[in-house]
Design a protein around this motif. Sequence first.
Motif, PDB file in Angstrom:
ATOM      1  N   ASP A 114       0.834  -1.205   0.000  1.00 23.30           N
ATOM      2  CA  ASP A 114       0.000   0.000   0.000  1.00 23.30           C
ATOM      3  C   ASP A 114       0.868   1.255   0.000  1.00 23.30           C
ATOM      4  O   ASP A 114       0.500   2.273  -0.600  1.00 23.30           O
ATOM      5  N   ASP A 115       2.022   1.200   0.686  1.00 27.86           N
ATOM      6  CA  ASP A 115       2.929   2.348   0.690  1.00 27.86           C
ATOM      7  C   ASP A 115       3.490   2.602  -0.707  1.00 27.86           C
ATOM      8  O   ASP A 115       3.682   3.759  -1.113  1.00 27.86           O
ATOM      9  N   LEU A 116       3.761   1.525  -1.453  1.00 27.70           N
ATOM     10  CA  LEU A 116       4.288   1.691  -2.810  1.00 27.70           C
ATOM     11  C   LEU A 116       3.243   2.320  -3.717  1.00 27.70           C
ATOM     12  O   LEU A 116       3.553   3.233  -4.496  1.00 27.70           O
ATOM     13  N   ASP A 117       2.018   1.826  -3.649  1.00 23.38           N
ATOM     14  CA  ASP A 117       0.946   2.404  -4.471  1.00 23.38           C
ATOM     15  C   ASP A 117       0.727   3.875  -4.128  1.00 23.38           C
ATOM     16  O   ASP A 117       0.558   4.716  -5.021  1.00 23.38           O
ATOM     17  N   ALA A 118       0.731   4.187  -2.834  1.00 27.25           N
ATOM     18  CA  ALA A 118       0.527   5.581  -2.424  1.00 27.25           C
ATOM     19  C   ALA A 118       1.671   6.467  -2.904  1.00 27.25           C
ATOM     20  O   ALA A 118       1.453   7.619  -3.296  1.00 27.25           O
ATOM     21  N   ALA A 119       2.893   5.926  -2.909  1.00 30.22           N
ATOM     22  CA  ALA A 119       4.043   6.703  -3.383  1.00 30.22           C
ATOM     23  C   ALA A 119       3.936   6.970  -4.879  1.00 30.22           C
ATOM     24  O   ALA A 119       4.231   8.082  -5.351  1.00 30.22           O
ATOM     25  N   ALA A 120       3.533   5.969  -5.650  1.00 31.41           N
ATOM     26  CA  ALA A 120       3.356   6.174  -7.089  1.00 31.41           C
ATOM     27  C   ALA A 120       2.273   7.208  -7.360  1.00 31.41           C
ATOM     28  O   ALA A 120       2.419   8.080  -8.237  1.00 31.41           O
ATOM     29  N   ASP A 121       1.176   7.144  -6.608  1.00 31.66           N
ATOM     30  CA  ASP A 121       0.117   8.141  -6.757  1.00 31.66           C
ATOM     31  C   ASP A 121       0.612   9.531  -6.365  1.00 31.66           C
ATOM     32  O   ASP A 121       0.274  10.527  -7.010  1.00 31.66           O
ATOM     33  N   LEU A 122       1.414   9.596  -5.296  1.00 32.68           N
ATOM     34  CA  LEU A 122       1.948  10.877  -4.842  1.00 32.68           C
ATOM     35  C   LEU A 122       2.808  11.537  -5.920  1.00 32.68           C
ATOM     36  O   LEU A 122       2.671  12.736  -6.205  1.00 32.68           O
ATOM     37  N   LEU A 123       3.706  10.764  -6.525  1.00 31.88           N
ATOM     38  CA  LEU A 123       4.591  11.353  -7.515  1.00 31.88           C
ATOM     39  C   LEU A 123       3.845  11.751  -8.782  1.00 31.88           C
ATOM     40  O   LEU A 123       4.156  12.782  -9.391  1.00 31.88           O
ATOM     41  N   ALA A 124       2.879  10.948  -9.193  1.00 35.11           N
ATOM     42  CA  ALA A 124       2.058  11.346 -10.343  1.00 35.11           C
ATOM     43  C   ALA A 124       1.304  12.635 -10.037  1.00 35.11           C
ATOM     44  O   ALA A 124       1.205  13.532 -10.884  1.00 35.11           O
ATOM     45  N   ALA A 125       0.796  12.750  -8.807  1.00 33.33           N
ATOM     46  CA  ALA A 125       0.111  13.980  -8.404  1.00 33.33           C
ATOM     47  C   ALA A 125       1.088  15.147  -8.313  1.00 33.33           C
ATOM     48  O   ALA A 125       0.726  16.299  -8.621  1.00 33.33           O
ATOM     49  N   PHE A 126       2.310  14.877  -7.896  1.00 34.51           N
ATOM     50  CA  PHE A 126       3.353  15.908  -7.853  1.00 34.51           C
ATOM     51  C   PHE A 126       3.602  16.472  -9.259  1.00 34.51           C
ATOM     52  O   PHE A 126       3.737  17.684  -9.440  1.00 34.51           O
ATOM     53  N   ALA A 127       3.689  15.584 -10.247  1.00 37.88           N
ATOM     54  CA  ALA A 127       3.889  16.036 -11.627  1.00 37.88           C
ATOM     55  C   ALA A 127       2.730  16.915 -12.078  1.00 37.88           C
ATOM     56  O   ALA A 127       2.931  17.964 -12.710  1.00 37.88           O
ATOM     57  N   ALA A 128       1.517  16.493 -11.755  1.00 42.27           N
ATOM     58  CA  ALA A 128       0.348  17.285 -12.139  1.00 42.27           C
ATOM     59  C   ALA A 128       0.329  18.632 -11.428  1.00 42.27           C
ATOM     60  O   ALA A 128       0.019  19.673 -12.026  1.00 42.27           O
ATOM     61  N   GLU A 129       0.668  18.618 -10.136  1.00 43.95           N
ATOM     62  CA  GLU A 129       0.701  19.852  -9.342  1.00 43.95           C
ATOM     63  C   GLU A 129       1.763  20.822  -9.854  1.00 43.95           C
ATOM     64  O   GLU A 129       1.606  22.050  -9.763  1.00 43.95           O
ATOM     65  N   SER A 130       2.838  20.277 -10.412  1.00 42.20           N
ATOM     66  CA  SER A 130       3.956  21.100 -10.889  1.00 42.20           C
ATOM     67  C   SER A 130       3.698  21.718 -12.247  1.00 42.20           C
ATOM     68  O   SER A 130       4.392  22.671 -12.642  1.00 42.20           O
ATOM     69  N   ALA A 131       2.762  21.176 -13.006  1.00 38.46           N
ATOM     70  CA  ALA A 131       2.565  21.583 -14.397  1.00 38.46           C
ATOM     71  C   ALA A 131       2.354  23.080 -14.528  1.00 38.46           C
ATOM     72  O   ALA A 131       1.579  23.696 -13.792  1.00 38.46           O
ATOM     73  N   GLY A 132       3.096  23.680 -15.460  1.00 39.91           N
ATOM     74  CA  GLY A 132       2.938  25.086 -15.776  1.00 39.91           C
ATOM     75  C   GLY A 132       3.766  26.039 -14.941  1.00 39.91           C
ATOM     76  O   GLY A 132       3.869  27.216 -15.283  1.00 39.91           O
ATOM     77  N   ARG A 133       4.374  25.556 -13.865  1.00 38.26           N
ATOM     78  CA  ARG A 133       5.147  26.473 -13.027  1.00 38.26           C
ATOM     79  C   ARG A 133       6.516  26.737 -13.647  1.00 38.26           C
ATOM     80  O   ARG A 133       7.048  25.938 -14.400  1.00 38.26           O
ATOM     81  N   ASP A 134       7.097  27.850 -13.270  1.00 38.02           N
ATOM     82  CA  ASP A 134       8.385  28.271 -13.810  1.00 38.02           C
ATOM     83  C   ASP A 134       9.487  27.921 -12.812  1.00 38.02           C
ATOM     84  O   ASP A 134      10.037  28.785 -12.134  1.00 38.02           O
ATOM     85  N   GLY A 135       9.806  26.633 -12.715  1.00 36.81           N
ATOM     86  CA  GLY A 135      10.879  26.185 -11.839  1.00 36.81           C
ATOM     87  C   GLY A 135      10.473  26.136 -10.380  1.00 36.81           C
ATOM     88  O   GLY A 135       9.301  26.337 -10.016  1.00 36.81           O
ATOM     89  N   PHE A 136      11.469  25.892  -9.519  1.00 34.88           N
ATOM     90  CA  PHE A 136      11.218  25.678  -8.097  1.00 34.88           C
ATOM     91  C   PHE A 136      12.105  26.558  -7.204  1.00 34.88           C
ATOM     92  O   PHE A 136      12.312  26.252  -6.039  1.00 34.88           O
ATOM     93  N   ALA A 137      12.641  27.639  -7.735  1.00 36.88           N
ATOM     94  CA  ALA A 137      13.582  28.439  -6.978  1.00 36.88           C
ATOM     95  C   ALA A 137      12.934  28.994  -5.711  1.00 36.88           C
ATOM     96  O   ALA A 137      11.749  29.348  -5.684  1.00 36.88           O
ATOM     97  N   VAL A 138      13.740  29.066  -4.641  1.00 35.06           N
ATOM     98  CA  VAL A 138      13.247  29.668  -3.407  1.00 35.06           C
ATOM     99  C   VAL A 138      13.078  31.180  -3.616  1.00 35.06           C
ATOM    100  O   VAL A 138      13.758  31.796  -4.443  1.00 35.06           O
ATOM    101  N   ASP A 139      12.169  31.751  -2.886  1.00 37.70           N
ATOM    102  CA  ASP A 139      11.870  33.176  -3.001  1.00 37.70           C
ATOM    103  C   ASP A 139      12.765  33.949  -2.030  1.00 37.70           C
ATOM    104  O   ASP A 139      12.613  33.876  -0.815  1.00 37.70           O
ATOM    105  N   ILE A 140      13.709  34.703  -2.558  1.00 34.95           N
ATOM    106  CA  ILE A 140      14.655  35.463  -1.727  1.00 34.95           C
ATOM    107  C   ILE A 140      14.265  36.945  -1.766  1.00 34.95           C
ATOM    108  O   ILE A 140      14.094  37.511  -2.841  1.00 34.95           O
TER     109      ILE A 140
END
Length: 354
Positions: free
Chosen positions: A328-354
Amino acid sequence: MNQSNREFLEGLLTTPSPSGFEADVQRVWVDYVSEFADEVRTDEYGNAVAVIEGGDPAVAFAGHADEIGLMVNGVDEDGFVRLSRVGGADRTVTKGQHVEIHTDDGAIPGVVGQTAIHLRDTEDDEVEDVAEQHVDIGVESEAEARELVDVGDPITFDTPVRELQGTRMAARGMDNRVGIWVAAEAARRAAEADVEATVYAVSTVQEELGKQGAKMVGFDLPVDAAVAVDVTHAVDSPDLADEKDQHGEVELGGGPVIARGSSNHPEVVRTARRAAANEDLPVQLQASGRSTGTDADAFYTSQGGIPSLNVGLPNRYMHTPVEVIDTDDLDAAADLLAAFAAESAGRDGFAVDI
């Protein structure tokens, strides 16, 4: 976990892959990702990369294909095989085990010798270093042994994959075939969901020897963020019940573990946690004040700094022949990363805000 997912996982777990000898398991992984990836490539040392084309940003999900093991270090005059370690093999679990020596002509079965309890001084029952242990392959002379094995042949424990109760499984080498399973399966789920980000699934080599494969891959991997998926210590077994203050509070079946601190980029962490919350996925948190000890530590210093994250998969009895995970942990991890990709879509990188 459906039947196809389970067959893929068992194919990975039953394919020997000591550090430096990962080609066979990489073939299993490449065959699987080739069914849905737009491109699959490998490099000179056997690192494998699958690409699912999309828009910005590009994110990588990476696990390491290698497992710890042993190696033929020599043969004595009576035909007993002398040993050295591959990676962090544990001398306390090697004796009395069935093993296979992987030669160019196939696997040779053997056992790691253990003196009978009747003949030992149990008052001083210390475990010898691996270099002082031996494998008995059943021959009677050095000449017979050398006809079968060569110095440098890798050795793995001959232990089966066991279905335990519920969704628990035991096997050697969960570290880290479960990580490359998640990397591949997360990429497949992202592809099926037609996420707008570009996704790289990566299976690295020689992590157990110092994250060497990730250093090679990280040199020119064209991504905006990298998530290293590896096992982490579950502390819910009796031997660790009183040590949660030292090792954290990770439990088997509690979901994948998002590490915070050190190489774990704060914006990547926030994106992963937001994805988990949006999809109602179980996650656990882990403090990482110095380093993760995973491929994330190699990725985050590559190319001037790739924003990186370590996602852990709870694992009992790490670096033994009987590692235990919860699917179940493996399935949840695969779902998490797929959701991470979807959540990331369209953003301009991941730089910290200074």
